[in-house]
Design a protein around this motif. Structure first.
Motif, PDB file in Angstrom:
ATOM      1  N   ASP A  33       1.111  -1.299  -0.535  1.00 16.00           N
ATOM      2  CA  ASP A  33      -0.112   0.189  -0.151  1.00 16.00           C
ATOM      3  C   ASP A  33       0.982   1.559  -0.076  1.00 16.00           C
ATOM      4  O   ASP A  33       2.057   1.368   0.775  1.00 16.00           O
ATOM      5  CB  ASP A  33      -0.717  -0.428   0.916  1.00 16.00           C
ATOM      6  N   GLY A  34       0.371   1.694  -0.846  1.00 14.40           N
ATOM      7  CA  GLY A  34       1.392   3.292  -1.381  1.00 14.40           C
ATOM      8  C   GLY A  34       2.927   3.514  -1.478  1.00 14.40           C
ATOM      9  O   GLY A  34       3.423   3.854  -1.544  1.00 14.40           O
ATOM     10  N   GLU A  35       3.573   1.943  -1.792  1.00 13.44           N
ATOM     11  CA  GLU A  35       4.641   1.936  -2.449  1.00 13.44           C
ATOM     12  C   GLU A  35       4.556   2.575  -4.309  1.00 13.44           C
ATOM     13  O   GLU A  35       3.700   2.474  -4.839  1.00 13.44           O
ATOM     14  CB  GLU A  35       4.805   0.612  -2.766  1.00 13.44           C
ATOM     15  N   PHE A  36       5.888   2.404  -4.252  1.00 15.56           N
ATOM     16  CA  PHE A  36       5.812   3.144  -5.719  1.00 15.56           C
ATOM     17  C   PHE A  36       6.932   2.289  -6.640  1.00 15.56           C
ATOM     18  O   PHE A  36       7.943   1.845  -6.120  1.00 15.56           O
ATOM     19  CB  PHE A  36       6.729   4.521  -5.413  1.00 15.56           C
ATOM     20  N   LEU A  37       6.671   0.787  -7.057  1.00 17.45           N
ATOM     21  CA  LEU A  37       7.155   0.292  -8.204  1.00 17.45           C
ATOM     22  C   LEU A  37       7.694   0.390  -8.858  1.00 17.45           C
ATOM     23  O   LEU A  37       6.327   1.041 -10.020  1.00 17.45           O
ATOM     24  CB  LEU A  37       6.056  -1.114  -7.466  1.00 17.45           C
ATOM     25  N   VAL A  38       8.304   0.997  -9.850  1.00 19.62           N
ATOM     26  CA  VAL A  38       8.997   1.302 -11.717  1.00 19.62           C
ATOM     27  C   VAL A  38       9.504  -0.317 -12.019  1.00 19.62           C
ATOM     28  O   VAL A  38      10.165  -1.150 -11.739  1.00 19.62           O
ATOM     29  CB  VAL A  38      10.411   1.474 -11.792  1.00 19.62           C
ATOM     30  N   LEU A  39       8.526  -0.320 -13.212  1.00 12.80           N
ATOM     31  CA  LEU A  39       8.841  -2.200 -13.832  1.00 12.80           C
ATOM     32  C   LEU A  39       9.470  -1.663 -14.519  1.00 12.80           C
ATOM     33  O   LEU A  39       9.048  -0.722 -15.835  1.00 12.80           O
ATOM     34  CB  LEU A  39       7.357  -2.377 -14.035  1.00 12.80           C
ATOM     35  N   VAL A  40      10.944  -1.813 -14.490  1.00 12.44           N
ATOM     36  CA  VAL A  40      11.537  -1.698 -15.986  1.00 12.44           C
ATOM     37  C   VAL A  40      12.255  -2.734 -16.716  1.00 12.44           C
ATOM     38  O   VAL A  40      12.457  -4.052 -16.674  1.00 12.44           O
ATOM     39  CB  VAL A  40      13.254  -0.909 -15.653  1.00 12.44           C
ATOM     40  N   GLY A  41      12.885  -2.039 -18.062  1.00 17.14           N
ATOM     41  CA  GLY A  41      13.507  -3.518 -18.962  1.00 17.14           C
ATOM     42  C   GLY A  41      13.495  -2.885 -20.490  1.00 17.14           C
ATOM     43  O   GLY A  41      12.385  -2.123 -20.714  1.00 17.14           O
ATOM     44  N   PRO A  42      13.811  -3.724 -21.623  1.00 14.34           N
ATOM     45  CA  PRO A  42      13.864  -3.201 -22.744  1.00 14.34           C
ATOM     46  C   PRO A  42      12.597  -2.962 -23.263  1.00 14.34           C
ATOM     47  O   PRO A  42      11.663  -4.164 -22.935  1.00 14.34           O
ATOM     48  CB  PRO A  42      14.430  -4.154 -23.261  1.00 14.34           C
ATOM     49  N   SER A  43      12.788  -3.077 -24.218  1.00 12.16           N
ATOM     50  CA  SER A  43      11.422  -2.748 -25.258  1.00 12.16           C
ATOM     51  C   SER A  43      11.007  -3.765 -25.909  1.00 12.16           C
ATOM     52  O   SER A  43      12.327  -4.305 -26.186  1.00 12.16           O
ATOM     53  CB  SER A  43      11.552  -1.924 -26.909  1.00 12.16           C
ATOM     54  N   GLY A  44      10.049  -3.990 -25.791  1.00 14.44           N
ATOM     55  CA  GLY A  44       9.352  -5.805 -25.996  1.00 14.44           C
ATOM     56  C   GLY A  44       9.336  -6.748 -24.609  1.00 14.44           C
ATOM     57  O   GLY A  44       9.738  -8.147 -25.036  1.00 14.44           O
ATOM     58  N   CYS A  45      10.025  -6.313 -23.859  1.00 13.59           N
ATOM     59  CA  CYS A  45      10.001  -7.303 -22.486  1.00 13.59           C
ATOM     60  C   CYS A  45       8.967  -7.530 -21.880  1.00 13.59           C
ATOM     61  O   CYS A  45       8.481  -8.595 -20.860  1.00 13.59           O
ATOM     62  CB  CYS A  45      10.754  -6.925 -22.116  1.00 13.59           C
ATOM     63  N   GLY A  46       8.119  -7.253 -22.224  1.00 13.61           N
ATOM     64  CA  GLY A  46       6.377  -7.306 -21.490  1.00 13.61           C
ATOM     65  C   GLY A  46       6.186  -6.430 -20.648  1.00 13.61           C
ATOM     66  O   GLY A  46       4.988  -6.856 -19.547  1.00 13.61           O
ATOM     67  N   LYS A  47       6.270  -5.317 -20.147  1.00 14.01           N
ATOM     68  CA  LYS A  47       6.473  -4.221 -19.175  1.00 14.01           C
ATOM     69  C   LYS A  47       5.141  -4.222 -18.901  1.00 14.01           C
ATOM     70  O   LYS A  47       4.712  -3.539 -18.373  1.00 14.01           O
ATOM     71  CB  LYS A  47       7.217  -3.712 -18.481  1.00 14.01           C
ATOM     72  N   SER A  48       4.641  -2.887 -20.346  1.00 16.46           N
ATOM     73  CA  SER A  48       3.660  -2.392 -20.770  1.00 16.46           C
ATOM     74  C   SER A  48       2.374  -3.094 -20.712  1.00 16.46           C
ATOM     75  O   SER A  48       1.078  -3.342 -20.326  1.00 16.46           O
ATOM     76  CB  SER A  48       3.429  -1.627 -22.239  1.00 16.46           C
ATOM     77  N   THR A  49       2.873  -4.992 -21.538  1.00 15.26           N
ATOM     78  CA  THR A  49       1.415  -5.683 -21.146  1.00 15.26           C
ATOM     79  C   THR A  49       1.491  -6.003 -20.034  1.00 15.26           C
ATOM     80  O   THR A  49      -0.107  -6.304 -19.565  1.00 15.26           O
ATOM     81  CB  THR A  49       1.760  -6.809 -21.893  1.00 15.26           C
ATOM     82  N   THR A  50       2.343  -5.993 -18.827  1.00 12.06           N
ATOM     83  CA  THR A  50       1.942  -6.375 -17.264  1.00 12.06           C
ATOM     84  C   THR A  50       0.733  -5.384 -17.170  1.00 12.06           C
ATOM     85  O   THR A  50       0.303  -5.577 -16.725  1.00 12.06           O
ATOM     86  CB  THR A  50       3.115  -6.242 -16.572  1.00 12.06           C
ATOM     87  N   LEU A  51       0.961  -4.281 -17.125  1.00 10.77           N
ATOM     88  CA  LEU A  51       0.628  -2.593 -16.575  1.00 10.77           C
ATOM     89  C   LEU A  51      -0.833  -3.111 -17.489  1.00 10.77           C
ATOM     90  O   LEU A  51      -1.767  -2.635 -16.296  1.00 10.77           O
ATOM     91  CB  LEU A  51       1.641  -1.683 -17.034  1.00 10.77           C
ATOM     92  N   ARG A  52      -0.816  -3.603 -18.723  1.00 10.00           N
ATOM     93  CA  ARG A  52      -2.094  -3.315 -19.384  1.00 10.00           C
ATOM     94  C   ARG A  52      -3.258  -3.979 -18.453  1.00 10.00           C
ATOM     95  O   ARG A  52      -4.174  -4.178 -18.346  1.00 10.00           O
ATOM     96  CB  ARG A  52      -1.933  -3.036 -20.695  1.00 10.00           C
ATOM     97  N   MET A  53      -2.602  -5.743 -17.982  1.00 12.96           N
ATOM     98  CA  MET A  53      -3.317  -6.890 -17.445  1.00 12.96           C
ATOM     99  C   MET A  53      -4.372  -5.959 -16.785  1.00 12.96           C
ATOM    100  O   MET A  53      -5.709  -6.079 -15.593  1.00 12.96           O
ATOM    101  CB  MET A  53      -2.504  -8.062 -17.602  1.00 12.96           C
ATOM    102  N   VAL A  54      -3.449  -5.151 -15.229  1.00  8.19           N
ATOM    103  CA  VAL A  54      -3.799  -4.944 -14.415  1.00  8.19           C
ATOM    104  C   VAL A  54      -4.766  -3.380 -14.659  1.00  8.19           C
ATOM    105  O   VAL A  54      -5.567  -4.063 -13.586  1.00  8.19           O
ATOM    106  CB  VAL A  54      -2.613  -3.528 -13.789  1.00  8.19           C
TER     107      VAL A  54
END
Lengths: 385, 273
Positions: A33-54
């Motif tokens: 709760d209240g945490e700031f998590l950065v999801l990082v990785g190169p292009s095409g690593c699935g980070k945006s997909t993960t976010l979009r699933m959330v």
């Protein structure tokens, strides 16, 4: 406000020809709760997909996402109580700033116009965009649009913020300012935040913790310094840090790690780490290489080198060195960072030392970290005012 | 170049303001002699075409709006909303553009005269509804026909426009809690205004100038539209009244011209958008 849990999340895309592409593979992490998590990785690593699933913009192939303990897999985006900031800001171009910010409240709540008006005005004042309320997005600068996009997310008072590379369209200077501003804002609001970026500087500086993703697989979750100093594997070590860690492929032969241009002695401390491997990758951060001018190597961990190129950045110099033993036409270089006050010139003969306490060793095949740098020499600095 | 393009219109205009009795023997492209100037052809043309003009407006306005609106909705559903099989459906729409008019003339007549009881329905309710005349059933049939024929091309145009709209913006609206219909009404529709100008101009001109469907469905009678009336105006056994024909042609062309003038700037925006 709530904690967000991703439990074995997998996303498989099926192409038109029936090919299956695993974009996100069994990703697990929890954001307090209240945490700031950065999801990082190169292009095409699935980070945006993960976010979009959330966010609910992509379906989840397998696994479960929980927000505040409630499963949200099957809820439509609107019912998840999540606000998202997009890379392109995604403002509604035909609406004024005020209408942009009101839209979400009008669509998702039963608030009266007056209440909405009050919230929007208050938020706009907090964001410093109160004077822009009657303008349209096209009349705003990139930084102002960015603020409006943030403001639009904030008025919703969501349980979690999702941010998809929100700063990548800004120029360097503004990006640095917004970085701090965003951090401060997130701390003030205390809203659980997932922030996606490919920029490791943003990852290092902004997050409480960072999650490194590569090829759909979660590589490491930890504080920025954990990921920097004790990377789980070769990928994380190379991805985090600028300039990147230097890597050398070495074979384990008797008492030494033998590379093309140098040998590194295997001390008793290293013995255990390399015992299971035939070949390893040695990594050392540019700032950990000890460097002195015109001296002959005195220790087995000293190497005679020649300065190839110097890149001054003002506060530091990035010095590209070649091993003197390397007689090939295009000798490979490695980077050493030295203080900007040191005078180093191309062609200088120098000695570079790889202190044993500072080196990382990775298994050549699995990439797993066998040894990370020791943190004994990390000094805690007392600041007394 | 400009002179080259404008000469036919100039000639038409000069002819239209010449007194019919003085017309023979004068050069059609030169202004008539001062004594021969007459607005008679224009007033006669307006008188003769008034019923046709009114019918054309009754036809064109709803048919244009309907085909534009339905085309926009279809394009939204086929482009911005994501569902399986939409490409197949879209292909059907596109195929609709390529059905030649000639191929449907006979089925169309059969359909409206023999299959659909539109005539009897309208004739039975006409006395109860003010302004509705019995012959209007033909116009209604023509409105539906033109709307149906216009939807594919409108869908195509709107789809091209919607593909350029940012996906993230629509997603932002979804996250903001808007339903599919609300997104259409509050986001997509307002952003389609320039494209509506393009579609309206195009459809208005098409339908206004159409003669083939009008001849097939309306055939003759009170419901005749302006293009049908134009065919026979000023033609009699004594000869052709050219000034009247020219004046009528200009009067019939005026509405499309006005549409271009009024929607021109939006049209340009839509084409370049």
């Amino acid at each position: 406000m709530a904690e967000l849990t991703l439990d074995s999340i997998t996303k498989v895309f099926t192409e038109d020809d029936g090919n299956e592409i695993v974009a996100v593979d069994d990703v697990d992490f929890e954001i307090a709760d209240g945490e700031f998590l950065v999801l990082v990785g190169p292009s095409g690593c699935g980070k945006s997909t993960t976010l979009r699933m959330v966010a609910g913009l992509e379906t989840i192939t397998e696994g479960e996402i929980r927000l505040g303990g409630r499963r949200i897999n099957d809820k439509p985006p609107a019912e998840r109580n999540i606000a998202m900031v997009f890379q392109s800001y995604a403002l509604y171009p035909h609406m004024t700033v005020k209408q942009n910010m009101s839209f979400g409240l009008e669509e998702s709540t039963d608030m009266s116009d007056d209440e909405i008006d009050e919230i929007v005005t208050d938020t706009a004042e907090m964001m410093g965009i109160a004077n822009l309320l009657d303008r349209k997005p096209d009349d705003l600068s990139g930084g102002q649009q960015q603020r409006v996009a943030l403001g639009r997310a904030i008025v919703r008072d969501p349980e979690a913020f999702l941010m998809d590379e929100p700063l990548s369209n800004l120029d360097a200077k503004l990006r640095a300012t917004m970085r701090t501003e965003l951090q401060r804002l997130q701390e003030d609001l205390g809203v659980t935040t997932v922030y996606v970026t490919h920029d490791q500087t943003e990852a290092m500086t902004m997050g409480d913790r960072i999650a490194v993703l590569d090829d759909g697989i979660l590589q490491q979750v930890g504080t920025p310094l954990e990921c920097y100093h004790t990377p789980n594997n070769y990928f994380v070590a190379g991805f985090i840090g600028e300039p990147s860690m230097n890597f050398f492929e070495l074979d384990v032969e008797g008492d030494a790690l033998v590379g093309e241009h140098f040998e590194y002695p295997i001390s008793d401390q290293l013995r255990g780490a390399v015992s299971g491997s035939d070949s390893v990758t040695l990594g050392i951060r540019p700032e950990d290489v000890e460097f002195r001018a015109d001296a002959m190597p005195t220790e087995p961990t000293d190497f005679a080198c020649t300065v190839d190129v110097v890149e001054p950045t003002g506060d530091a110099n990035n010095v590209y060195l070649t091993f003197d033993d390397d007689n090939s036409d295009e000798p490979r270089t490695f980077i050493v960072t030295v203080s900007g006050m040191d005078r180093v010139e191309s062609g200088d003969k120098v000695v570079a030392r790889f202190p044993e306490s500072a080196i990382h060793l990775f298994d050549e095949f699995s990439g797993e970290a066998l040894k990370n740098r020791s943190l004994e020499d990390v000094e805690s600095v007392d600041i007394s005012i | 170049m400009i002179v080259f393009y404008l000469i036919p219109i100039e000639t038409g205009l000069m002819t239209a303001i010449t007194d019919p009795s003085a017309y023979t023997g004068s050069a059609p492209y030169l202004p008539p002699a001062p004594g021969d100037v007459s607005l008679g052809p224009f007033t006669n043309a307006v008188d003769a075409l008034s019923q046709g003009l009114a019918n054309s407006f009754i036809l064109v306005v709803p048919a244009t709006i309907l085909s534009g609106l339905l085309g926009s909705m279809a394009a939204y559903g086929l482009t911005t909303v994501d569902w399986k099989g939409q490409i197949g459906i879209y292909m059907l729409f596109v195929a609709g553009i390529f059905i030649p008019y000639q191929a449907v003339l006979v089925p169309l007549t059969q359909f409206w005269y023999n299959v659909v009881p539109l005539r009897t329905t309208v004739e039975s309710v006409a006395p109860m509804i003010p302004l509705l005349q019995e012959f209007h059933w033909k116009l209604i049939a023509l409105i539906v026909t033109h709307t149906a024929y216009g939807i594919p091309i409108c869908t195509l145009l709107f789809r091209a426009h919607y593909k350029k709209l940012s996906d993230e913006m629509v997603e932002a609206a979804r996250l903001d809690g808007a339903s599919i219909t609300r997104i259409y009404r509050r986001i997509i529709l307002p952003l389609s205004v320039p494209m509506f100008a393009v579609v309206f101009i195009y459809q208005f001109t098409q339908i206004w100038n159409d003669l083939l469907f009008a001849l097939t469905i309306i055939q003759f009678g009170d419901a005749s539209v302006v293009t049908q009336d134009l065919v026979s105006i000023g033609v009699s056994q004594e000869g052709t009244n050219f000034p009247l024909r020219m004046a009528a042609a200009l009067v019939a062309a005026l509405p499309t011209l006005l549409v271009y003038i009024f929607f021109g700037d939006k049209f340009a925006k839509g084409v370049t958008a």
